[in-house]
Design a protein around this motif. Sequence first.
Motif, PDB file in Angstrom:
ATOM      1  N   ILE A   1       3.677  24.434 -34.875  1.00  0.00           N
ATOM      2  CA  ILE A   1       4.230  23.117 -34.545  1.00  0.00           C
ATOM      3  C   ILE A   1       5.694  23.229 -34.096  1.00  0.00           C
ATOM      4  CG2 ILE A   1       4.743  20.810 -35.448  1.00  0.00           C
ATOM      5  CD1 ILE A   1       1.761  21.328 -34.907  1.00  0.00           C
ATOM      6  N   SER A   2       6.451  24.171 -34.679  1.00  0.00           N
ATOM      7  CA  SER A   2       7.847  24.283 -34.239  1.00  0.00           C
ATOM      8  C   SER A   2       7.934  24.858 -32.827  1.00  0.00           C
ATOM      9  CB  SER A   2       8.699  25.073 -35.237  1.00  0.00           C
ATOM     10  OG  SER A   2       8.291  26.402 -35.289  1.00  0.00           O
ATOM     11  N   VAL A   3       7.036  25.783 -32.457  1.00  0.00           N
ATOM     12  CA  VAL A   3       7.020  26.302 -31.086  1.00  0.00           C
ATOM     13  C   VAL A   3       6.619  25.185 -30.111  1.00  0.00           C
ATOM     14  CG1 VAL A   3       5.783  27.839 -29.489  1.00  0.00           C
ATOM     15  CG2 VAL A   3       6.625  28.719 -31.673  1.00  0.00           C
ATOM     16  N   LEU A   4       5.600  24.437 -30.499  1.00  0.00           N
ATOM     17  CA  LEU A   4       5.144  23.312 -29.670  1.00  0.00           C
ATOM     18  C   LEU A   4       6.270  22.309 -29.460  1.00  0.00           C
ATOM     19  CD1 LEU A   4       2.354  22.454 -28.537  1.00  0.00           C
ATOM     20  CD2 LEU A   4       2.162  20.924 -30.490  1.00  0.00           C
ATOM     21  N   SER A   5       6.967  22.013 -30.537  1.00  0.00           N
ATOM     22  CA  SER A   5       8.050  21.039 -30.467  1.00  0.00           C
ATOM     23  C   SER A   5       9.199  21.576 -29.613  1.00  0.00           C
ATOM     24  CB  SER A   5       8.478  20.704 -31.896  1.00  0.00           C
ATOM     25  OG  SER A   5       9.834  20.426 -31.972  1.00  0.00           O
ATOM     26  N   ALA A   6       9.446  22.905 -29.681  1.00  0.00           N
ATOM     27  CA  ALA A   6      10.525  23.514 -28.893  1.00  0.00           C
ATOM     28  C   ALA A   6      10.235  23.464 -27.397  1.00  0.00           C
ATOM     29  CB  ALA A   6      10.741  24.960 -29.320  1.00  0.00           C
ATOM     30  N   ARG A   7       8.971  23.297 -27.018  1.00  0.00           N
ATOM     31  CA  ARG A   7       8.649  23.237 -25.592  1.00  0.00           C
ATOM     32  C   ARG A   7       9.207  21.980 -24.947  1.00  0.00           C
ATOM     33  NH1 ARG A   7       2.461  25.272 -25.905  1.00  0.00           N
ATOM     34  NH2 ARG A   7       3.056  27.288 -26.750  1.00  0.00           N
ATOM     35  N   GLY A   8       9.402  20.919 -25.801  1.00  0.00           N
ATOM     36  CA  GLY A   8      10.066  19.719 -25.309  1.00  0.00           C
ATOM     37  C   GLY A   8       9.191  18.833 -24.444  1.00  0.00           C
ATOM     38  N   ASP A   9       7.967  19.252 -24.150  1.00  0.00           N
ATOM     39  CA  ASP A   9       7.139  18.435 -23.255  1.00  0.00           C
ATOM     40  C   ASP A   9       6.244  17.462 -24.021  1.00  0.00           C
ATOM     41  OD1 ASP A   9       5.587  20.427 -24.239  1.00  0.00           O
ATOM     42  OD2 ASP A   9       4.880  21.183 -22.304  1.00  0.00           O
ATOM     43  N   LEU A  10       6.479  17.360 -25.319  1.00  0.00           N
ATOM     44  CA  LEU A  10       5.717  16.396 -26.108  1.00  0.00           C
ATOM     45  C   LEU A  10       6.551  15.162 -26.420  1.00  0.00           C
ATOM     46  CD1 LEU A  10       3.973  18.737 -28.674  1.00  0.00           C
ATOM     47  CD2 LEU A  10       2.900  17.482 -26.789  1.00  0.00           C
ATOM     48  N   GLY A  11       7.815  15.181 -26.001  1.00  0.00           N
ATOM     49  CA  GLY A  11       8.696  14.073 -26.329  1.00  0.00           C
ATOM     50  C   GLY A  11       8.988  13.978 -27.820  1.00  0.00           C
ATOM     51  N   LEU A  12       8.781  15.086 -28.522  1.00  0.00           N
ATOM     52  CA  LEU A  12       9.005  15.103 -29.972  1.00  0.00           C
ATOM     53  C   LEU A  12      10.209  15.978 -30.293  1.00  0.00           C
ATOM     54  CD1 LEU A  12       5.461  15.789 -31.434  1.00  0.00           C
ATOM     55  CD2 LEU A  12       6.840  13.742 -31.815  1.00  0.00           C
ATOM     56  N   GLU A  13      11.076  15.504 -31.154  1.00  0.00           N
ATOM     57  CA  GLU A  13      12.104  16.400 -31.678  1.00  0.00           C
ATOM     58  C   GLU A  13      11.960  16.452 -33.185  1.00  0.00           C
ATOM     59  OE1 GLU A  13      16.232  16.451 -30.536  1.00  0.00           O
ATOM     60  OE2 GLU A  13      15.682  15.520 -28.622  1.00  0.00           O
ATOM     61  N   THR A  14      11.900  17.665 -33.730  1.00  0.00           N
ATOM     62  CA  THR A  14      11.751  17.789 -35.175  1.00  0.00           C
ATOM     63  C   THR A  14      12.803  18.753 -35.704  1.00  0.00           C
ATOM     64  OG1 THR A  14      10.320  19.725 -35.159  1.00  0.00           O
ATOM     65  CG2 THR A  14       9.239  17.604 -34.874  1.00  0.00           C
ATOM     66  N   GLU A  15      12.964  18.744 -37.008  1.00  0.00           N
ATOM     67  CA  GLU A  15      13.875  19.684 -37.670  1.00  0.00           C
ATOM     68  C   GLU A  15      13.128  20.958 -38.054  1.00  0.00           C
ATOM     69  OE1 GLU A  15      17.361  18.858 -38.660  1.00  0.00           O
ATOM     70  OE2 GLU A  15      16.847  17.527 -36.985  1.00  0.00           O
ATOM     71  N   LEU A  16      11.886  21.040 -37.664  1.00  0.00           N
ATOM     72  CA  LEU A  16      11.025  22.153 -38.075  1.00  0.00           C
ATOM     73  C   LEU A  16      11.533  23.502 -37.603  1.00  0.00           C
ATOM     74  CD1 LEU A  16       7.222  21.544 -37.647  1.00  0.00           C
ATOM     75  CD2 LEU A  16       8.486  22.135 -39.716  1.00  0.00           C
TER      76      LEU A  16
END
Lengths: 357, 357
Positions: free
Chosen positions: B199-214
């Motif tokens: 999930i942190s790699v997915l979130s780092a891609r930035g194309d989900l419009g999600l920012e997490t502290e993960l």
Amino acid sequence: MDKSTPAFEGPVCPIPLQHKSTIVIGHGSGGLLTHQLIDQVFKKHFRSDYLNAGNDFALPFLPVGNKNGKVVVSTDAHIVSPIFFPGGDIGRLAVSGTVNDVCMSGAKPLYITSSFILEEGFPIDNLEKIVISMQKTAEEAGVEIIAGDTKVVEKGKGDGIFISTTGIGWLADGLEIRGDLAEPGDAVIISGTLGDHGISVLSARGDLGLETELVSDVAPLSSLILELTSQIPQIHVLRDPTRGGLATTLNEIAEQSGVGIELYENKIPVIDTVRNVCNLLGFDPLYIANEGKVIIILPEKFKDQCLMLLKNHTYGKNAAWIGNVTSSHPGNLVLKTEYGTTRILEMLSGEPLPRIC
Amino acid sequence: MDKSTPAFEGPVCPIPLQHKSTIVIGHGSGGLLTHQLIDQVFKKHFRSDYLNAGNDFALPFLPVGNKNGKVVVSTDAHIVSPIFFPGGDIGRLAVSGTVNDVCMSGAKPLYITSSFILEEGFPIDNLEKIVISMQKTAEEAGVEIIAGDTKVVEKGKGDGIFISTTGIGWLADGLEIRGDLAEPGDAVIISGTLGDHGISVLSARGDLGLETELVSDVAPLSSLILELTSQIPQIHVLRDPTRGGLATTLNEIAEQSGVGIELYENKIPVIDTVRNVCNLLGFDPLYIANEGKVIIILPEKFKDQCLMLLKNHTYGKNAAWIGNVTSSHPGNLVLKTEYGTTRILEMLSGEPLPRIC
């Protein structure tokens, strides 16, 4: 390894892989599609109990009991284009390249691991051809492919197939063969003609408007090298002149050993076609990659015996004595030309032929 | 290896590599540019006499003298995107992934080989950051990077950097830890929370419009595993739930051992953020990749001791007992939900998250 229930057999993979089909992202997922690919392509052809055990590791047997030797390890990535070329393919190249690097220590290669980076859309038919070629080459080389990994990248983020291989071998005590052991007075021998691999791959690309009958020399040299080292354990250096060709490889050895090396231009074996293509395109065969050749550096008194052994082997028929190690100009490689002049051959610099290894 | 004249030093590479520069085809030539790259990036940070010796092979020392053990080998290709992500990068991932696979046999990992496939145009600054991260991770894991290879593909034929690693370890006699050794009655333990890496790699891609502290959990587990196996040599199975996640990995083990496995949903540790992102996007944390977690399957009587050892280690703080091995439904993984119902968890099928390992 005793395994009563090998992984990935029977009910796990009920759906037959479509052999006309192509690689999809799911083949790199670690899930069902990955297991199908492993079962129906890799394990089908790489016949190894270590792979069948289905663990993420292998426990290869090494003849270490009597303490009389050392483990030898070497690794390589292979990115050749085109992946099928006259005389070979990326699979034969990957196994041969790594087997040969292990051999150059004097060791007997025993095991190979392979990891694949596949591009989405790559034909599974082609993958299977490559896997079969790897197994055939492994059998010829006397090695077993014991562990593997497969990843898949999106279309446009790779180029069909890349293969990384690691080889593991066993070096019996008594042999000391390394790039830093060349000595003044040693003879320099090459096991055959130079440039066949690089020029045949280049010609297979088809974008030079050239068609040749050339065939790559790609081959595992284990039987040749084991014959040499068992008969002449006094060999000082073995090295395969791959990327950068003979001139770059001999420069490395001159540097490592702190010696000079002299080559005699008229002794260096080059097939006419290779020489002609090189003349036409402005290449020098001394800088072109080989994938089934070895440089042997050894005391002068073993020169004739070495040449005789080489010429009796399929992969050494065109072997030739090409030069000597000297104490003058340490670190440099010098070519004595057919016209009696000399010139220094530097290491390859700049942009060479890409994607040939 | 005693080497008085290490290769590639001093006069061979007089031209300083421009650190603001990028990879060019010549860096894969085997010639001067390759040697500069090896010298000024790889050998600078991978501090190994085996690499400095400048041969195409390494002769690693293995503690084989007393015959009381086995060599262990594992290999992996790494293709993560993005190559830098919260908590890690492709270099830390490559070393950790292979160290962990070797550890899962109970062996002590000793050596790593690495081969790089670089895309023309890749920033050398980034390569150096990755190489430094690999060395740091190798030191944390207690392994030495002893051999390597670098190839370069044309722009558009790769994706920045791919790294293949092979690990070599030594398994002392007395330990038998494999995927086919789970037994009915065994406890199933996980060393920490699930899904953090994927999930942190997915979130780092930035194309989900999600920012997490993960932050990814990517880590070498050698010290944790060596502690466990030295205190509890009776462990039956160790495996890291990477691609395909916990559910796929436990399916593999159930199949290999011919046993059933029951998981208790309310015992499975998942960070709230991971659970929320998964709920939002329709993922199941049980199928998401982890890169610093281990599944431990062992006789029930060692369960509490194992949990205590885990909780005392940085990488095991959130360890939990999550299930049991059963003789019923052999080959299947069954989830007992919080509502008292049960459902079969299959191996991952179809298209999962790509490029996370």
